[in-house]
Design a protein around this motif. Structure first.
Motif, PDB file in Angstrom:
ATOM      1  N   GLU A 209      37.218  -1.554  24.582  1.00  0.00           N
ATOM      2  CA  GLU A 209      37.756  -2.899  24.780  1.00  0.00           C
ATOM      3  C   GLU A 209      36.632  -3.889  25.041  1.00  0.00           C
ATOM      4  O   GLU A 209      35.799  -3.693  25.937  1.00  0.00           O
ATOM      5  CB  GLU A 209      38.713  -2.908  25.970  1.00  0.00           C
ATOM      6  CG  GLU A 209      39.372  -4.261  26.186  1.00  0.00           C
ATOM      7  CD  GLU A 209      40.286  -4.246  27.391  1.00  0.00           C
ATOM      8  OE1 GLU A 209      40.745  -5.337  27.774  1.00  0.00           O
ATOM      9  OE2 GLU A 209      40.537  -3.158  27.943  1.00  0.00           O
ATOM     10  N   PRO A 210      36.536  -4.966  24.277  1.00  0.00           N
ATOM     11  CA  PRO A 210      35.454  -5.941  24.461  1.00  0.00           C
ATOM     12  C   PRO A 210      35.453  -6.521  25.875  1.00  0.00           C
ATOM     13  O   PRO A 210      36.501  -6.881  26.415  1.00  0.00           O
ATOM     14  CB  PRO A 210      35.786  -7.018  23.425  1.00  0.00           C
ATOM     15  CG  PRO A 210      36.630  -6.329  22.400  1.00  0.00           C
ATOM     16  CD  PRO A 210      37.426  -5.312  23.165  1.00  0.00           C
ATOM     17  N   GLY A 211      34.292  -6.612  26.448  1.00  0.00           N
ATOM     18  CA  GLY A 211      34.163  -7.238  27.761  1.00  0.00           C
ATOM     19  C   GLY A 211      34.330  -6.311  28.935  1.00  0.00           C
ATOM     20  O   GLY A 211      34.097  -6.725  30.069  1.00  0.00           O
ATOM     21  N   ALA A 212      34.755  -5.051  28.717  1.00  0.00           N
ATOM     22  CA  ALA A 212      34.944  -4.121  29.835  1.00  0.00           C
ATOM     23  C   ALA A 212      33.671  -3.315  30.045  1.00  0.00           C
ATOM     24  O   ALA A 212      33.257  -2.561  29.177  1.00  0.00           O
ATOM     25  CB  ALA A 212      36.115  -3.195  29.550  1.00  0.00           C
ATOM     26  N   ILE A 213      33.052  -3.495  31.202  1.00  0.00           N
ATOM     27  CA  ILE A 213      31.776  -2.837  31.495  1.00  0.00           C
ATOM     28  C   ILE A 213      31.857  -2.200  32.874  1.00  0.00           C
ATOM     29  O   ILE A 213      32.172  -2.875  33.858  1.00  0.00           O
ATOM     30  CB  ILE A 213      30.621  -3.852  31.458  1.00  0.00           C
ATOM     31  CG1 ILE A 213      30.538  -4.533  30.089  1.00  0.00           C
ATOM     32  CG2 ILE A 213      29.290  -3.175  31.802  1.00  0.00           C
ATOM     33  CD1 ILE A 213      29.568  -5.699  30.042  1.00  0.00           C
ATOM     34  N   ASN A 214      31.563  -0.910  32.949  1.00  0.00           N
ATOM     35  CA  ASN A 214      31.522  -0.200  34.225  1.00  0.00           C
ATOM     36  C   ASN A 214      30.083   0.143  34.560  1.00  0.00           C
ATOM     37  O   ASN A 214      29.350   0.638  33.702  1.00  0.00           O
ATOM     38  CB  ASN A 214      32.349   1.088  34.161  1.00  0.00           C
ATOM     39  CG  ASN A 214      33.833   0.817  34.024  1.00  0.00           C
ATOM     40  OD1 ASN A 214      34.309  -0.233  34.441  1.00  0.00           O
ATOM     41  ND2 ASN A 214      34.557   1.742  33.447  1.00  0.00           N
ATOM     42  N   LEU A 215      29.688  -0.114  35.784  1.00  0.00           N
ATOM     43  CA  LEU A 215      28.323   0.205  36.197  1.00  0.00           C
ATOM     44  C   LEU A 215      28.287   0.494  37.689  1.00  0.00           C
ATOM     45  O   LEU A 215      29.249   0.246  38.412  1.00  0.00           O
ATOM     46  CB  LEU A 215      27.364  -0.922  35.843  1.00  0.00           C
ATOM     47  CG  LEU A 215      27.590  -2.293  36.488  1.00  0.00           C
ATOM     48  CD1 LEU A 215      26.289  -3.079  36.519  1.00  0.00           C
ATOM     49  CD2 LEU A 215      28.610  -3.102  35.698  1.00  0.00           C
ATOM     50  N   ARG A 216      27.149   1.026  38.117  1.00  0.00           N
ATOM     51  CA  ARG A 216      26.949   1.341  39.524  1.00  0.00           C
ATOM     52  C   ARG A 216      25.957   0.363  40.136  1.00  0.00           C
ATOM     53  O   ARG A 216      24.872   0.143  39.575  1.00  0.00           O
ATOM     54  CB  ARG A 216      26.414   2.769  39.676  1.00  0.00           C
ATOM     55  CG  ARG A 216      27.360   3.841  39.165  1.00  0.00           C
ATOM     56  CD  ARG A 216      26.762   5.226  39.356  1.00  0.00           C
ATOM     57  NE  ARG A 216      27.690   6.275  38.957  1.00  0.00           N
ATOM     58  CZ  ARG A 216      27.481   7.569  39.154  1.00  0.00           C
ATOM     59  NH1 ARG A 216      26.355   7.967  39.743  1.00  0.00           N
ATOM     60  NH2 ARG A 216      28.374   8.460  38.766  1.00  0.00           N
ATOM     61  N   LEU A 217      26.312  -0.208  41.266  1.00  0.00           N
ATOM     62  CA  LEU A 217      25.426  -1.126  41.984  1.00  0.00           C
ATOM     63  C   LEU A 217      24.781  -0.354  43.135  1.00  0.00           C
ATOM     64  O   LEU A 217      25.466   0.082  44.066  1.00  0.00           O
ATOM     65  CB  LEU A 217      26.215  -2.322  42.524  1.00  0.00           C
ATOM     66  CG  LEU A 217      27.045  -3.107  41.490  1.00  0.00           C
ATOM     67  CD1 LEU A 217      27.729  -4.288  42.166  1.00  0.00           C
ATOM     68  CD2 LEU A 217      26.168  -3.584  40.337  1.00  0.00           C
TER      69      LEU A 217
END
Length: 501
Positions: A209-217
């Motif tokens: 899905e465009p715009g969906a980004i998962n990351l770890r801070l």
């Protein structure tokens, strides 16, 4: 002075043109002390790679080691980022989060993507210095100028997009701020030792899905996540943000469009799920989320300093790692502070909800500016929008409505800036010049919007109640005098007093 207190002051001596103490750096690397991640970077001449101090690889021989104050400086010297410890994703240095001088302000603005949007001339103009002088100051302290520092951030942004999205590599190149695909390819190869296509692992599940980004801070432990989430949940404006259990959600207004973020603190990182209208906003979105949760702080040094006061020692020991909840938008935080004058937190929430809910969004801009994807959250109205609202949007006394309108006019015109890159003293002075804004409001904004770690509110009723509960003086003058010993961390002491209340 204890070693913990000394941690933030230990950079002495000169290595490769920057101030770093070789022996102390090497001891941190030898012990793999994660507290120093982001403070400096370790480069190994025999491998051509630079790492975090906590990298689990074998400790290199001293004669093969070089230390650098920034990832950009290590890259500039020809070293590649370690694939194992991901030094490019280390927490930011708490020094730049705390310092109010030009270098600290510049680092916060670069982190927010100002160089990518406005170039070095725009950064220099924001800071009031020439490009040449700014380059000289940053190089002297960080071993790299503003372009190199922004380039390092672009590479990290690109890597996140490569690994977590299905965007084409050409799209990623421009979204991350590179001027051309060739520049993008050359930079990724130089910094990571691989072509962009090699960083994209086919086996890794990504969101189509465009715009969906998962990351770890990343953050430096300890992190008392409960206090952060409780604080934000208690003050959450319906329609803009919400919190339940261990998760916080909110809408963001970013330079190129709207976004939502879902933040969930985990034992070793904060999981962030971003939905962006424009992927060019990834870097500023990450910077603002880190700022909101105070993730670049040095909690060990802060707690050690506050523990020296017997009155705070027990609460610090009971709840280590309490952070200062900050903000994603200085203008929004200033309005919150004004609305919160002399009324309860629940009452302030109702007033703010009415303000947000009352605003009429033109149909042509609703999809790009305010409406947000799946949660139906929307960003807090801009200064220009609030300045044009009808009186019915403001459920408050006329004088307070006038204060908000005056502030909105000053912010919308550019006369007053409230982002973390502004001069703190200048911003506070300009705030105090707005009719209806006094010392309490200005200090609150300085703490939560501008990022001052040493703000204090001795007249605040909650602060005084907390002080009394801990056996401290509860009269403003006496409490203010006692709090002097907590400098430069009075903002953190203030949060603990509120919790004690």
């Amino acid at each position: 002075m204890s070693e913990n207190r000394e941690q933030s002051r230990w950079a002495r001596g000169t290595i490769d043109g920057v101030e770093l103490d070789f022996e102390r750096c090497y001891r941190a690397v030898d012990s793999r002390d994660s507290r120093f991640d982001g403070w400096f970077f370790t480069a190994v001449t025999s491998t051509g790679i630079y790492c975090r101090p906590s990298c689990p690889a074998v400790t290199p021989k001293a004669e093969n080691v070089r230390f650098y104050p920034s990832a950009a400086a290590a890259q500039r010297a020809g070293f590649r980022a370690c694939r194992r410890c991901r030094p490019d994703a280390a927490p930011g240095s708490p020094e730049w989060d705390v310092r109010a001088d030009v270098v600290g302000r510049a680092m916060r603005l670069i982190g927010d993507g100002v160089v990518d949007r406005d170039g070095v001339p725009g950064l220099a103009s924001r800071l009031g210095y020439t490009e040449r002088h700014l380059h000289r100051m940053l190089t002297a302290e960080l071993g790299a100028g503003p372009l190199a520092l922004a380039r390092a951030q672009r590479a990290q942004t690109a890597r996140i997009l490569i690994e977590t999205t299905e965007l084409g590599l050409a799209e990623i190149a421009f979204a991350a701020g590179f001027g051309s695909v060739r520049q993008f390819n050359d930079t990724i190869r130089e910094i990571f030792g691989s072509a962009p296509s090699e960083l994209r692992k086919p086996s890794r599940k990504r969101h189509a899905e465009p715009g969906a980004i998962n990351l770890r801070l990343a953050y430096r432990p300890p992190l008392h996540a409960e206090s952060l989430l409780e604080f934000l949940a208690l003050r959450a404006i319906p329609g803009v943000e919400e919190a339940d259990g261990g998760t916080y959600r909110r809408a963001l207004r970013l330079p190129h469009g709207a976004a939502t973020v879902v933040l969930t603190p985990m034992p070793e990182y904060v999981a962030a799920s971003l939905r962006l209208s424009d992927v060019r906003d990834l870097a500023p979105a990450v910077a603002r989320c880190r700022r909101l949760l105070d993730l670049d702080a040095d909690p060990v040094a802060v707690d050690a300093a506050l523990s020296e006061d017997d009155a705070l020692a027990a609460v610090v020991a009971k709840e280590p790692g309490v952070r200062v909840p900050r903000s994603v938008d200085g203008w929004e935080m200033a309005v919150r502070a004004i609305v919160g004058q002399q009324i309860s937190v629940p009452a302030a929430r109702k007033v703010l909800h009415h303000l947000v809910d009352h605003e009429v969004i033109p149909p042509e801009s609703a999809s790009t500016e305010r409406q947000v994807h799946d949660q139906q959250l929307r960003a807090f109205p801009s200064a220009a929008e609030v300045a044009g609202m009808a009186d019915g949007a403001f459920r408050m006394p006329g004088a307070r409505r006038g204060t908000i309108r005056a502030l909105a006019t000053a912010v919308a015109s550019g006369e007053l800036g409230l982002d973390p890159g502004v001069d703190r003293d200048d911003a506070v002075a300009k705030l105090m010049a707005v009719p209806g804004i006094g010392a309490w409001t200005a200090s609150y904004v300085a703490m939560r919007a501008i990022g001052d770690p040493d703000a204090f509110l001795p007249t605040d009723l909650g602060v005084r109640r907390g002080a009394k509960a801990l056996g401290l003086p509860d009269q403003p003058k006496a409490l203010d005098a006692h709090a002097a010993q907590w400098a430069p961390w009075r903002s953190y002491a203030l949060i603990r007093l509120w919790r004690a209340a």
